[in-house]
Structures are given as C-alpha cells and as structure tokens.
Design a protein around this motif. Structure first.
Motif, PDB file in Angstrom:
ATOM      1  N   GLU A 139       0.842  -1.194   0.000  1.00  0.00           N
ATOM      2  CA  GLU A 139       0.000   0.000   0.000  1.00  0.00           C
ATOM      3  C   GLU A 139       0.877   1.243   0.000  1.00  0.00           C
ATOM      4  O   GLU A 139       1.782   1.386   0.824  1.00  0.00           O
ATOM      5  N   VAL A 140       0.606   2.146  -0.937  1.00  0.00           N
ATOM      6  CA  VAL A 140       1.386   3.382  -1.074  1.00  0.00           C
ATOM      7  C   VAL A 140       0.417   4.550  -1.272  1.00  0.00           C
ATOM      8  O   VAL A 140      -0.805   4.363  -1.319  1.00  0.00           O
ATOM      9  N   LEU A 141       0.976   5.736  -1.415  1.00  0.00           N
ATOM     10  CA  LEU A 141       0.185   6.939  -1.682  1.00  0.00           C
ATOM     11  C   LEU A 141       0.575   7.511  -3.040  1.00  0.00           C
ATOM     12  O   LEU A 141       1.766   7.539  -3.386  1.00  0.00           O
ATOM     13  N   ASP A 142      -0.410   7.985  -3.800  1.00  0.00           N
ATOM     14  CA  ASP A 142      -0.079   8.687  -5.032  1.00  0.00           C
ATOM     15  C   ASP A 142       0.015  10.186  -4.763  1.00  0.00           C
ATOM     16  O   ASP A 142      -0.117  10.635  -3.610  1.00  0.00           O
ATOM     17  N   GLN A 143       0.228  10.967  -5.808  1.00  0.00           N
ATOM     18  CA  GLN A 143       0.440  12.409  -5.627  1.00  0.00           C
ATOM     19  C   GLN A 143      -0.821  13.147  -5.193  1.00  0.00           C
ATOM     20  O   GLN A 143      -0.754  14.318  -4.804  1.00  0.00           O
ATOM     21  N   GLU A 144      -1.960  12.472  -5.230  1.00  0.00           N
ATOM     22  CA  GLU A 144      -3.210  13.067  -4.737  1.00  0.00           C
ATOM     23  C   GLU A 144      -3.468  12.700  -3.278  1.00  0.00           C
ATOM     24  O   GLU A 144      -4.473  13.119  -2.703  1.00  0.00           O
ATOM     25  N   GLY A 145      -2.586  11.882  -2.705  1.00  0.00           N
ATOM     26  CA  GLY A 145      -2.773  11.436  -1.332  1.00  0.00           C
ATOM     27  C   GLY A 145      -3.676  10.221  -1.226  1.00  0.00           C
ATOM     28  O   GLY A 145      -4.044   9.804  -0.124  1.00  0.00           O
TER      29      GLY A 145
END
Length: 231
Positions: free
Chosen positions: A68-74
C-alpha cells in the motif's frame, strides 16, 4: 701449510657458491611472492562490489510487491494491483530535492508522455517512485510533477519507508537510498513478463522504441508478478 691454505680457499669458494645459490633462491621467492601479491590485488580490484552484485541480472524474475502506497493526490493505492497488473509500465525513481539526474529524467519522461498521447494511462502507465518517502509528501510530488507537465497516467508514489524499500528491492536489488541514485528506468509488460532495464536519460524516441519492444515481445511464464530483465 700449503695444503691447509688450499683447503681453506676451496671451503671459502664452496661457501661463496652456496651463498650465491641461496641469494638466487631468495630473489626467486621474492619475485614469485610479489607476483602472487599482484594477482591478488588484480582479483580484488576486479571483484564486483556488493552494490553492483545486487543489481538485477538478465533472467532475474522480479516479484513486484503489492504494498500500500500513496499517489500524488494522497490516495491510498496498491502498487502492483492498481498500477502494474496487466499493464505496460515505465517505472523510475526520484527524490524531489535532487538537483542532477532527477530533473533531467523528469524532462525526458515528460517528452515520452507527449509521444504516448492517448495511450498514456490507457495502455501505458508512467510510475515514478520517491527514494525519500520520509520527506517527499504527496503534495511535494504533485508539485514536482507539475513542473514537467505530468498528465493523468503518470503516477508519483510515496509511502512508508519499509514499503518503498520493498519496491526498490524488487526492481533494483537495493534499499531506497537517495544518496545512491542512478538514472535507471524499468520498462515492463506485466502480461508478457518482459522487463527491460534502461538508461533513464535516453532521448524520447529511444524510450518509445524500448516501450514498443516490451509490448511486442512474446510471453515468458504466465501468472507471475514480473518476468525476466533484459539489458
């Protein structure tokens, strides 16, 4: 008396010859020992470093983690299932405070996305992973992408350091370290299992050819997360 003197001279001569032979042996041993030392030094110099030994080899079958990660939109996403599964991808690494390779690579990838046109986000995804997740927030990654005109289909990834390390280990063979960063990208076709490791500062046309190569190559072993690396 004369015979004693002659015998003494013979002994001295014999001793001298023994000394000469001994000196020759010592010289021969020293030369051989020196040669051995040279060979050892050469072998040590030619031996691969730990870092280079960790790099992906041709025929390595990477297993892309579904962390699980975060993209540039959070937004919380899963790295493999949301970004890579069934797709052709171009994966790169950066950190937003980088002043050398990262801006040049960003410029190159920006031109690649222009060449891809409508295929970007539909057939091919650009993915850029932060090597400095503790400082590269989604907001910082979004701002960095904006400098290079990032469009939908170009995803910037950050998250917890252990999760980013798993991604880095799967692709580069090393932990995510911003101080040990080289401009390398990984072009992969998840359907066929073909993965190509390429120089990250190629001109856009070269990138486009490598992407087409990943698309056109025949399948390897189905059902695996990843495939074999080509040089």
């Amino acid at each position: 008396m004369g015979s004693i003197l002659r015998q003494a001279l013979i002994n001295v001569s014999a001793t001298g010859r023994k000394n000469v032979r001994l000196k020759n042996k010592i010289r021969h041993f020293s030369a051989s020992h020196f040669s051995v030392r040279i060979v050892i030094v050469i072998l040590l110099c030619c031996a691969p470093t730990t870092r280079s030994a960790q790099r992906p080899k041709a025929d390595l079958k990477p297993s892309i983690p579904d962390v699980e990660v975060l993209d540039q939109e959070g937004k919380r996403i899963h790295f493999y299932s949301d970004l890579i599964k069934g797709k052709v991808v171009v994966i790169s690494f950066l950190f937003t405070t980088c002043k050398l390779y990262c801006p040049m690579q960003g410029d190159s990838l920006s031109k690649v996305q222009s060449l891809l046109g409508e295929r970007l986000g539909r057939d091919i995804n650009l993915i850029t992973v932060s090597l400095d997740p503790e400082n590269d927030t989604p907001e910082r990654l979004k701002a960095w992408g904006a400098m290079f005109g990032a469009k939908p289909g170009w995803t910037f990834v950050t998250g917890a350091k252990p999760e980013i390390d798993k991604i880095s280990m799967a692709l580069t063979g090393a932990l995510a370290l911003k101080d040990d960063h080289s401009p390398v990208v990984y072009i992969g076709n998840d359907k066929t299992g073909i993965w190509i490791r390429a120089y990250g500062l190629h001109d856009p046309e070269k990138f486009n050819k490598l992407i087409e190569e990943a698309i056109d190559n025949s399948p390897t072993e189905p059902g695996q997360k990843g495939g074999r690396f080509q040089q």
